[in-house]
Design a protein around this motif. Structure first.
Motif: not given
Length: 112
Positions: A18-20, A94-95, A63-66
């Protein structure tokens, strides 16, 4: 995760994917901005493109931090109680939407 529950290794990699996806959002906006660069550009268009890039980067950062925080706690919790996996996925979605909002704003700004 591989020591406690080896059968849940694939589920524990989902936050990384998801971070990607957020990085792909930034790549899309970078390609859009790079393809729309004329030889002569107005100051207004320059600031629109700057705003498009900043909206993508800053929303992607949030979003990445979350995702990192939720992913870390969620994977640790899923190792102990597998029922937490569904809740972790919902919060991750949601993030992820935070980054998608930045992409939408960037697309709106870059089309003006």
């Amino acid at each position: 995760m591989s020591v406690i529950r080896p059968e849940l290794i694939v589920k524990s990699v989902i936050p990384v994917f998801m971070d990607g996806i957020i990085a792909i959002y930034a790549l899309v906006v970078a390609v859009l901005i790079a393809n729309s660069l004329p030889p002569e550009m107005t100051l207004f268009k320059s600031f629109l493109q700057l705003g498009a890039g900043l909206s993508t980067v800053l929303s992607g950062l949030a979003a990445g931090f979350a995702i990192v925080i939720v992913g870390d706690a969620g994977v640790r919790g899923t190792a102990q109680l597998p029922l937490l996996f569904v809740g972790m996925i919902l919060i991750l979605i949601f993030a992820e939407v935070l980054g998608l909002y930045g992409l939408i704003v960037a697309l709106i700004l870059s089309t003006k």
